[in-house]
Design a protein around this motif. Sequence first.
Motif, PDB file in Angstrom:
ATOM      1  N   THR A  50      -4.565  14.655  -3.154  1.00 37.16           N
ATOM      2  CA  THR A  50      -3.193  14.609  -3.651  1.00 37.16           C
ATOM      3  C   THR A  50      -2.172  15.147  -2.657  1.00 37.16           C
ATOM      4  OG1 THR A  50      -3.495  16.763  -4.696  1.00 37.16           O
ATOM      5  CG2 THR A  50      -3.924  14.822  -6.051  1.00 37.16           C
TER       6      THR A  50
ATOM      7  N   ARG B  54       0.826  -1.206   0.000  1.00 36.85           N
ATOM      8  CA  ARG B  54       0.000   0.000   0.000  1.00 36.85           C
ATOM      9  C   ARG B  54       0.859   1.254   0.000  1.00 36.85           C
ATOM     10  NH1 ARG B  54      -4.233   0.633   4.641  1.00 36.85           N
ATOM     11  NH2 ARG B  54      -2.476   1.555   5.721  1.00 36.85           N
TER      12      ARG B  54
ATOM     13  N   ILE C 263       1.925  10.590  -7.040  1.00 32.84           N
ATOM     14  CA  ILE C 263       0.942  10.182  -8.035  1.00 32.84           C
ATOM     15  C   ILE C 263       1.550  10.269  -9.429  1.00 32.84           C
ATOM     16  CG2 ILE C 263      -1.068  10.870  -6.668  1.00 32.84           C
ATOM     17  CD1 ILE C 263      -1.189  13.422  -8.353  1.00 32.84           C
ATOM     18  N   ARG C 264       0.819   9.731 -10.396  1.00 28.52           N
ATOM     19  CA  ARG C 264       1.192   9.855 -11.797  1.00 28.52           C
ATOM     20  C   ARG C 264       0.167  10.741 -12.487  1.00 28.52           C
ATOM     21  NH1 ARG C 264       3.455   3.957 -13.713  1.00 28.52           N
ATOM     22  NH2 ARG C 264       5.351   4.119 -12.468  1.00 28.52           N
TER      23      ARG C 264
ATOM     24  N   PHE D 204      -3.656   9.699 -12.568  1.00 26.32           N
ATOM     25  CA  PHE D 204      -4.770  10.630 -12.675  1.00 26.32           C
ATOM     26  C   PHE D 204      -4.567  11.558 -13.864  1.00 26.32           C
ATOM     27  CE2 PHE D 204      -4.302   9.751  -8.103  1.00 26.32           C
ATOM     28  CZ  PHE D 204      -5.520   9.142  -7.882  1.00 26.32           C
TER      29      PHE D 204
ATOM     30  N   PHE E 198      -0.884   5.920  -7.935  1.00 25.21           N
ATOM     31  CA  PHE E 198      -2.090   5.981  -8.739  1.00 25.21           C
ATOM     32  C   PHE E 198      -1.928   6.959  -9.893  1.00 25.21           C
ATOM     33  CE2 PHE E 198      -3.615   4.499  -4.624  1.00 25.21           C
ATOM     34  CZ  PHE E 198      -4.361   3.406  -5.022  1.00 25.21           C
TER      35      PHE E 198
ATOM     36  N   VAL F 287      -9.655  13.545  -6.260  1.00 25.93           N
ATOM     37  CA  VAL F 287      -8.687  12.705  -5.571  1.00 25.93           C
ATOM     38  C   VAL F 287      -7.896  13.538  -4.568  1.00 25.93           C
ATOM     39  CG1 VAL F 287      -8.412  11.069  -7.452  1.00 25.93           C
ATOM     40  CG2 VAL F 287      -6.986  13.077  -7.398  1.00 25.93           C
TER      41      VAL F 287
ATOM     42  N   ARG G 249       0.924  12.970  -1.473  1.00 28.25           N
ATOM     43  CA  ARG G 249       0.927  11.645  -2.110  1.00 28.25           C
ATOM     44  C   ARG G 249       1.719  11.685  -3.401  1.00 28.25           C
ATOM     45  NH1 ARG G 249      -4.966   9.213  -2.847  1.00 28.25           N
ATOM     46  NH2 ARG G 249      -3.775   7.613  -3.893  1.00 28.25           N
TER      47      ARG G 249
ATOM     48  N   GLU H 258       5.584  11.370 -12.984  1.00 27.03           N
ATOM     49  CA  GLU H 258       5.391  10.854 -11.627  1.00 27.03           C
ATOM     50  C   GLU H 258       6.011  11.832 -10.654  1.00 27.03           C
ATOM     51  OE1 GLU H 258       6.771   7.034  -9.005  1.00 27.03           O
ATOM     52  OE2 GLU H 258       6.234   6.684 -11.094  1.00 27.03           O
TER      53      GLU H 258
ATOM     54  N   ILE I  88       2.195   1.883  -3.803  1.00 29.99           N
ATOM     55  CA  ILE I  88       1.268   2.024  -4.912  1.00 29.99           C
ATOM     56  C   ILE I  88       1.232   3.486  -5.358  1.00 29.99           C
ATOM     57  CG2 ILE I  88      -1.154   1.916  -5.586  1.00 29.99           C
ATOM     58  CD1 ILE I  88      -1.459  -0.500  -3.777  1.00 29.99           C
TER      59      ILE I  88
END
Length: 149
Positions: free
Chosen positions: A49, A30, A54-55, A37, A35, A47, A52, A104, A33
Motif C-alpha cells: 500500500t 494501469r 486504494i479503496r 481492499f 484496487f 497487499v 498507492r 478512497e 486503476i
Amino acid sequence: MTRKQRRLYFVVLGVLAVGAAAALVLTALRQDIVFFFSPSEILEAKVPTEGRRIRLGGLVEQGSVVKDGAIVRFRVTDGAHTLPVVYSGLLPDLFREGQGVVTEGKMGPDGEFQAAEVLAKHDENYMPKEVAESLKKTGHWQGESQPAK
C-alpha cells in the motif's frame, strides 16, 4: 512484390499497430486503476500500500466517529480487523456508525488511512463480496434475515 506478399505485409503491419495501441491503452490505464481492499488484507500485509491510491471498505465501527470541525476520524472494520481513517470534508448523508462505507485514499506513514473520498452504502447488499464474506465469518453480517443493530 506480388499481391500475396503485399497483402501479408499489410496484415502484419495491422496486427503490429493494434498490438501497439493496446499496449499504450493498458499502460495508461494501469496508472488510474484503484484496487479495493478490506482492513484485514491491508493489516495482514497481503497487499503493498506504500504510496498507492486504494479503496478501503467495511463497516464504520460503533462509537468510533469523532468530528473536529471539517476533520472526521473514524474506524473501518470488517469484523476481524479495524483500521483508523481520517477524512477532511463533507460526509455523505447516509454515513453513520454501523453502516457500510468505501473510502478512497492512501495509507499514511502512521498507519492511519487518509481518505480523499468517502462513499456511504445504505446496506450490505451493495458491499463487495470479499467484505461481505468476512463479515459473515465474524458474525457481524446484517443481511435480510437479521434486524439492523
